[in-house]
Design a protein around this motif. Sequence first.
Motif, PDB file in Angstrom:
ATOM      1  N   MET A 152      30.299  32.938  30.029  1.00 19.41           N
ATOM      2  CA  MET A 152      31.580  33.471  29.950  1.00 19.41           C
ATOM      3  C   MET A 152      31.462  34.875  30.856  1.00 19.41           C
ATOM      4  N   GLU A 153      31.654  35.912  30.101  1.00 18.45           N
ATOM      5  CA  GLU A 153      31.923  37.008  30.959  1.00 18.45           C
ATOM      6  C   GLU A 153      30.543  37.842  30.938  1.00 18.45           C
ATOM      7  N   TYR A 201      35.437  28.286  32.326  1.00 15.23           N
ATOM      8  CA  TYR A 201      36.020  27.833  33.240  1.00 15.23           C
ATOM      9  C   TYR A 201      37.117  28.601  33.907  1.00 15.23           C
ATOM     10  N   GLY A 202      37.761  28.137  34.927  1.00 16.55           N
ATOM     11  CA  GLY A 202      38.727  29.023  35.445  1.00 16.55           C
ATOM     12  C   GLY A 202      38.383  30.084  35.896  1.00 16.55           C
ATOM     13  N   ALA A 203      38.738  31.435  35.599  1.00 18.18           N
ATOM     14  CA  ALA A 203      38.365  32.700  36.056  1.00 18.18           C
ATOM     15  C   ALA A 203      36.848  32.973  36.004  1.00 18.18           C
ATOM     16  N   GLN A 204      36.036  32.109  35.217  1.00 17.97           N
ATOM     17  CA  GLN A 204      34.632  32.150  35.125  1.00 17.97           C
ATOM     18  C   GLN A 204      33.873  32.027  36.549  1.00 17.97           C
ATOM     19  N   LEU A 205      34.642  31.047  37.339  1.00 20.81           N
ATOM     20  CA  LEU A 205      34.238  30.935  38.560  1.00 20.81           C
ATOM     21  C   LEU A 205      32.767  30.425  38.682  1.00 20.81           C
ATOM     22  N   LEU A 232      30.154  33.025  38.793  1.00 13.56           N
ATOM     23  CA  LEU A 232      30.169  34.302  39.750  1.00 13.56           C
ATOM     24  C   LEU A 232      30.598  35.375  38.849  1.00 13.56           C
ATOM     25  N   THR A 233      31.508  35.355  37.752  1.00 14.93           N
ATOM     26  CA  THR A 233      32.020  36.386  37.154  1.00 14.93           C
ATOM     27  C   THR A 233      30.907  37.171  36.255  1.00 14.93           C
ATOM     28  N   LEU A 270      27.787  36.696  36.899  1.00 18.51           N
ATOM     29  CA  LEU A 270      26.799  37.473  37.827  1.00 18.51           C
ATOM     30  C   LEU A 270      27.434  38.937  38.245  1.00 18.51           C
ATOM     31  N   LEU A 271      28.443  38.976  38.576  1.00 20.69           N
ATOM     32  CA  LEU A 271      29.244  40.134  39.280  1.00 20.69           C
ATOM     33  C   LEU A 271      29.211  41.411  38.234  1.00 20.69           C
ATOM     34  N   GLY A 272      29.312  40.643  36.739  1.00 18.29           N
ATOM     35  CA  GLY A 272      29.613  41.739  35.666  1.00 18.29           C
ATOM     36  C   GLY A 272      28.009  42.217  35.476  1.00 18.29           C
ATOM     37  N   LEU A 308      25.658  42.692  37.391  1.00 18.55           N
ATOM     38  CA  LEU A 308      25.320  43.453  38.475  1.00 18.55           C
ATOM     39  C   LEU A 308      25.971  45.074  38.304  1.00 18.55           C
ATOM     40  N   ILE A 364      22.601  32.452  39.097  1.00 16.64           N
ATOM     41  CA  ILE A 364      23.492  31.719  38.056  1.00 16.64           C
ATOM     42  C   ILE A 364      22.476  30.414  37.656  1.00 16.64           C
TER      43      ILE A 364
END
Lengths: 250, 250, 250, 250, 250, 250, 250, 250
Positions: free
Chosen positions: A180-181, A205-209, A212-213, A215-217, A219, A231
């Motif tokens: 998720m986030e 799904y979707g904006a979870q990319l 990547l989401t 992962l960036l969060g 970081l 990931i």
Amino acid sequence: MDMTGFRDVLERVRRGEWSVDEGLRALGKLSAEDLGYARIDHHRALRKGFAEVVYCEGKTPEQAAAILERLARHGTNVLGTRAQPRVAELLKERVPDCEYDEVARAVVIRRGPRRQIGDVLVLCAGTSDLPVAREALITAELMGAKAELLVDVGVAGIHRLLSQVDRLYQARVLVVVAGMEGALVSVVAGLVDKPVIGVPTSVGYGAQLHGLTPLLGMLTSCAPGVAVVNIDNGFGAGYLAGLINAMGES
Amino acid sequence: MDMTGFRDVLERVRRGEWSVDEGLRALGKLSAEDLGYARIDHHRALRKGFAEVVYCEGKTPEQAAAILERLARHGTNVLGTRAQPRVAELLKERVPDCEYDEVARAVVIRRGPRRQIGDVLVLCAGTSDLPVAREALITAELMGAKAELLVDVGVAGIHRLLSQVDRLYQARVLVVVAGMEGALVSVVAGLVDKPVIGVPTSVGYGAQLHGLTPLLGMLTSCAPGVAVVNIDNGFGAGYLAGLINAMGES
Amino acid sequence: MDMTGFRDVLERVRRGEWSVDEGLRALGKLSAEDLGYARIDHHRALRKGFAEVVYCEGKTPEQAAAILERLARHGTNVLGTRAQPRVAELLKERVPDCEYDEVARAVVIRRGPRRQIGDVLVLCAGTSDLPVAREALITAELMGAKAELLVDVGVAGIHRLLSQVDRLYQARVLVVVAGMEGALVSVVAGLVDKPVIGVPTSVGYGAQLHGLTPLLGMLTSCAPGVAVVNIDNGFGAGYLAGLINAMGES
Amino acid sequence: MDMTGFRDVLERVRRGEWSVDEGLRALGKLSAEDLGYARIDHHRALRKGFAEVVYCEGKTPEQAAAILERLARHGTNVLGTRAQPRVAELLKERVPDCEYDEVARAVVIRRGPRRQIGDVLVLCAGTSDLPVAREALITAELMGAKAELLVDVGVAGIHRLLSQVDRLYQARVLVVVAGMEGALVSVVAGLVDKPVIGVPTSVGYGAQLHGLTPLLGMLTSCAPGVAVVNIDNGFGAGYLAGLINAMGES
Amino acid sequence: MDMTGFRDVLERVRRGEWSVDEGLRALGKLSAEDLGYARIDHHRALRKGFAEVVYCEGKTPEQAAAILERLARHGTNVLGTRAQPRVAELLKERVPDCEYDEVARAVVIRRGPRRQIGDVLVLCAGTSDLPVAREALITAELMGAKAELLVDVGVAGIHRLLSQVDRLYQARVLVVVAGMEGALVSVVAGLVDKPVIGVPTSVGYGAQLHGLTPLLGMLTSCAPGVAVVNIDNGFGAGYLAGLINAMGES
Amino acid sequence: MDMTGFRDVLERVRRGEWSVDEGLRALGKLSAEDLGYARIDHHRALRKGFAEVVYCEGKTPEQAAAILERLARHGTNVLGTRAQPRVAELLKERVPDCEYDEVARAVVIRRGPRRQIGDVLVLCAGTSDLPVAREALITAELMGAKAELLVDVGVAGIHRLLSQVDRLYQARVLVVVAGMEGALVSVVAGLVDKPVIGVPTSVGYGAQLHGLTPLLGMLTSCAPGVAVVNIDNGFGAGYLAGLINAMGES
Amino acid sequence: MDMTGFRDVLERVRRGEWSVDEGLRALGKLSAEDLGYARIDHHRALRKGFAEVVYCEGKTPEQAAAILERLARHGTNVLGTRAQPRVAELLKERVPDCEYDEVARAVVIRRGPRRQIGDVLVLCAGTSDLPVAREALITAELMGAKAELLVDVGVAGIHRLLSQVDRLYQARVLVVVAGMEGALVSVVAGLVDKPVIGVPTSVGYGAQLHGLTPLLGMLTSCAPGVAVVNIDNGFGAGYLAGLINAMGES
Amino acid sequence: MDMTGFRDVLERVRRGEWSVDEGLRALGKLSAEDLGYARIDHHRALRKGFAEVVYCEGKTPEQAAAILERLARHGTNVLGTRAQPRVAELLKERVPDCEYDEVARAVVIRRGPRRQIGDVLVLCAGTSDLPVAREALITAELMGAKAELLVDVGVAGIHRLLSQVDRLYQARVLVVVAGMEGALVSVVAGLVDKPVIGVPTSVGYGAQLHGLTPLLGMLTSCAPGVAVVNIDNGFGAGYLAGLINAMGES
């Protein structure tokens, strides 16, 4: 550096068997080769107690099983990650004591002693993240760590996490697996003063990319003491946790 | 729909001043025009109690001040967002009772009555997110809400947030303003059963991607009851919170 | 906070059964545990009338059906989202009165009373967005809302939307489900003065980027009063709409 | 193709001045050179009535003014886009009848006759998009089109757009300039049956991604008959609109 | 606008059957409804000679065939895009004269007269782009255009394109379909002075990013007179080309 | 490998000055150090005729000038890239014969002989790409190449490029510098059978994405024989072109 | 340029069969056509010794085999890339001496002489990158290069690479095939002074982004002398390596 | 947990000063407050020897200096990161013994004892990465670590790194700071068996994407034992390295 070869050259030169020029040529040849072997030996010495690792994805079950079996003959622990059940089936025929963790999709052949030092704590929010979390757990265990997995401690029900605060304080290293986030990493790192390894997963799904989401969060987490691996890379997190955990022993 | 024009046509036709065909032509023309005015009236009726809004960025201080002054003459509240201090200075000369919030960079001219219904709670982790959080606060207040701002309740020190749990439970709507990875939204939405509006901010660097990271994170939050507005869009969050808050009054 | 445990400690200390130190130790233990349970109780109290939710994707039909059945035994409503037909088939054998919506891929077991308060209006442009729109509809209904679905009101044929303007004005909350470029959200939010929840869908191809394009578009909508949930997240939109809709009742 | 050179060769061969081999060598040389000039001539013929264009950004005001002046000497219309006021100041000294549009940042030197054929309609929602919209307008006009600009017809107040429906129907080509989420393109293209050229602008912030969001949105528009040019590319849209508009004349 | 209903009201009022107030109520009701039909009629008038379009992807062959058959009964041309062969098989049983283009995956039912006005030229580099190119071709033809397809004119062998320069000059509108990096659009638009519609395709791999690379490339083309449609959107390009081509006839 | 040190050890051991163990320790130390020097020597030998390079961006003019001066004392050519004019001014005071190319922002101090072998051809479309193109040119020249720059050969006016086809055929290596969509690379690579190095530039706006668009386009070029360097990396392209060009001499 | 046609025109004009005007018309037609053929001849001359290439992906095995067979009849080498085993099976029936490389998924029909000039060295880290590496190897060989493949020289075990340093120094051109983060390119380019062609592969997961990560990494390599081709583009790298390698022969 | 408050309540209840109900109310209040302080105390105990940290970017020099001074009064070490020189100037006036590192832009006020345990090794390739590397160094030192910085060990000149292999082996934790493509992390992690923390920097241009490229590259490193922090986050890396380093002491 493997000094056997070099010593041999020096002794031949000393005994006059070889001229200085012949010695030079031999050294030149050794220098390149031995550098390589030196590194391998060095590695072997340091990684004592750990396993050879095979990433099974992209190999046929037959190939994977064959490689795993061959490695097991060297008497070291062997870990096969991302292995389909068929790999374990094939391997069982030849290595009956191999173990297969269906959730983690991991095959383990134990040949070294089982140590249980320190305390690696792996956390994840729910069943979807379990494959990655268990891969981290098994990897850390193979590296000699006492390792435990806490499931169902997501951020959306923060009380479940908080009721485990004492358990968190005991850990030497924490691996936080979150899809998720990925907010769980920030909360955990805010609670403890130990190294936290974040593992974003592709769960969502979707904006979870595809991961990547989180992962960036992770970081950009507002809590210090966190570092992140790729990931779904449970193995990488478990390996690093094992390294750090082992430092507490020296 | 503005029925005056339509009535006029019908009466002319009834009185025989116009033929049916002349009436038809007149109706066709009215139909398009009146649709527009109808909508404007309707809006005005519904937005009663709220303000005209001017987005000042990209306008010169002179332009912005002039527009704000002109709107104030209509006797409605006026809100100028993203206004430099110079806008307020210029406006003060002509509208001495205008207010300027330096942190939110917002100019307010109050002309309507100040209502304080319901309970909108705006949360943010620290001083960096304050400009966005205060913009949300001021907007919600202008829409007639009792609104309060809780600062310093970030995820990295979760105890500060938890010590305010009772305050969270009282709120009718919550606006969570968060930069970095934006994890605060997930924790708050896990604690309450009220609508939570997430506002990602561009506070952070590197992998924070100018706010895209908390934006994506909030959208994939593991806690239900959350919806998200654009990065740094304090106005949008305050406006929506005001709308929702007002529903509890009916 | 569950005060029963705390009272018990105080009474034992008062009666002299426990020393102050024994009391302190007991309090320390209670403090963590009760915090958790307090939250759970609180949640249960607030979420009264709503359902337990199971996200079925990624579970085998057997697993999903078993979880759904177990939850239904507690006498609450149960909602299974993204469930294949096979889940419903299996569940029907044990819970004959369960309902399955093929389009929304949702399983519902109703155990609580069916309320129909307020007015949640779900809009979408066409048949491709229906699975997401119906998921939102069913979720809002389970939360006690009177909910209705308007289909075929896309932006490319704006007259169909405009002919429903009166219906739009009646709604308490609007959920706009839109794929392609998602422009429907801006138009609807420009027409009404009620909260609008945008749900981008992954319907489209190429530059639609699996829903990222309408997601970004809705977030930057030129109309105020909009917030957005994740791509294809009909459940999240329906849940939030249900929360907001219920506020109009207090 | 510039036939003068070729004719000369043929005539020399015919007259016997050159042998066939000498002619062949001359043709080979001409073939490459003339191809180039041919193209230029061809272009000139077709672009009759249009202007030379200079993109002034990245040039010093002195450079830009010098280039514009030199082109004006050829007696064709000249258009300088993205020109700072200083360019116009410098140019005025030498070309007193040049015109400068501050909003569009465009310099125009008219040398050809002013035609006003067809009907190009440029639409935009508000003042922020005006620089791009006016650049499109001026470009289309220079190409001989009757061109008009409709401002303040955004999607959030759809009635203003609808009250202009008759005007939309009259246009031969429509250029829709839109920032934010760019939804105006879809609505306009749903209303008319004429070519619609979408110009996304970088007006907005956060998830607007400097214009990428409306760009992607316009490309995935649910309404047919739309094509898109680069972000903020008013010139490109005006040029294409001019080309299409001119076709209606043949 | 459908004047029948409006006329009826006016006549009843004129005849004194209805009071002015009764007339007003009737007009209010008609106004909303008729607006819708008006638009539909208007569209039908303008789109004369063109077809109803069904996007078959995401529908079962049975569904797609049924919709196509139903539309064909209205006596208009019908176009089914992205249709699997099975759709055509099913349709043939009931509409024996329907045509299926395997490459374009398009079903066509011709009911109107076949016009062949103007000159739409579709270009593509090779066989991989053919499905999209033929979809554009068929669409333009259905809109009444004389349309032709030039294959094998890629940029890597520029001579093949240049040997067709005269053909390019004749066209009224050009559709350039290109995968890989999409450079063909820039070259073609540099050669002609007619509108060029770029259609990026998803043909390629790796850095081609499923068509995003040629899409972005076409948008930033150094040649003027180009506008772009969505990736693989042959229909959109053909439709727009048909609209523009028809303008040359007026 | 620098054999002097090794020989010394062997001779000392042979002479009995050192024991074998003392020799081993000395070898271990030498092995690491010499590896380094070996590499440096090796580099120096191969890079003969080329220059030391200093990337001046991010350094103060004083720092950059000081480093350049110091390197020039070693008697090798020195190249300073991305140097502001002030760097050259400062350097001129101490190294009067240094040269500065304002367009390329490059400082050159020539100390080695000027060779002009082979044929490197640098192409670019227009003045905007000149800084990068000239950086490539100067770098290739410093590596001993005969190098030439062809400007104004963009794709939008293909005839200018084609009129230079013979010049293209002569080149040994081609460097194509292109902003906007970068299509020039594909056309050039389709014309020649020599290595083509693509250099995307950040010239453009909007969907050009600061050079990412031509970068991706060049990587997916439909013409073979192309490889690509980083955006605006004229130095990298010139260096690689110099390496390849020099191979034609062996 | 194909002079036959031109000569014919000149001779007819000379003989008086055609007037100058008739000659001009004929030249205009020839000019365009012949340009094309000229280019083809030119290509053929330069590509002497190399093969026709067919990209088999996206073609049915039957189509691919048929095309390959037809090309083989012309007596040139033929290379089919990304060919499934079935392509080779079908081709073997008609071209029994064709060769199939299962790892590279490449079909080769040798018709020209096998040359082995120069020295192209292809490196890759492990078995996952082999398909791409072998495609590069086979392509370079077909272009007449002596080519060799070094496997198992990844960055994580740098000693294995260093023990091959002498081999690296011998190569004329190096192709480095690397997945994961692609760091091998930087290390190799730091060791040698020869052109290095980087080929990123899609081997990896998560943040590897299907090859975008090593692609971007190679483009920003801190070592000079590197250029990059598309992800997984072994053919492109091998072709370019073959071109460069051949230059060392002249 | 701070037991003082709780003990006080229990003692009052025991002494009969408070009823059980009064005690319960007091506990409820304490519970929330103390949870917070407990956490703070806990942190303080663990962070013994470390500093309070202030991120100075986004604060005025006056604000930053004031906050730093106030913290210094508590007698703990204080670290100000990303501080302009002006911050240090202002602070010096009031805290004369504060230290300022111009390269790292860090202000340090030492109040605790300076410990130098373990061995943290920070590596970077060159001067551009120094600001981030020195921030990591200073942070680790403030946490009590013996810390050292190795500069000029980039991948492009691998011999310089290899000549330091023995130094690498000694380190307990390694921080690798790298811009460009970040390949240094993979090489270092392949050489050692200790935890490696990767810090991507924004040094580079074009495809380096402001640090995203090395960030992604480090995350997909082919070498195990690596975890990554945010771009340019020297503080985060130094803090985590300090935590891990301290574990070796227990």
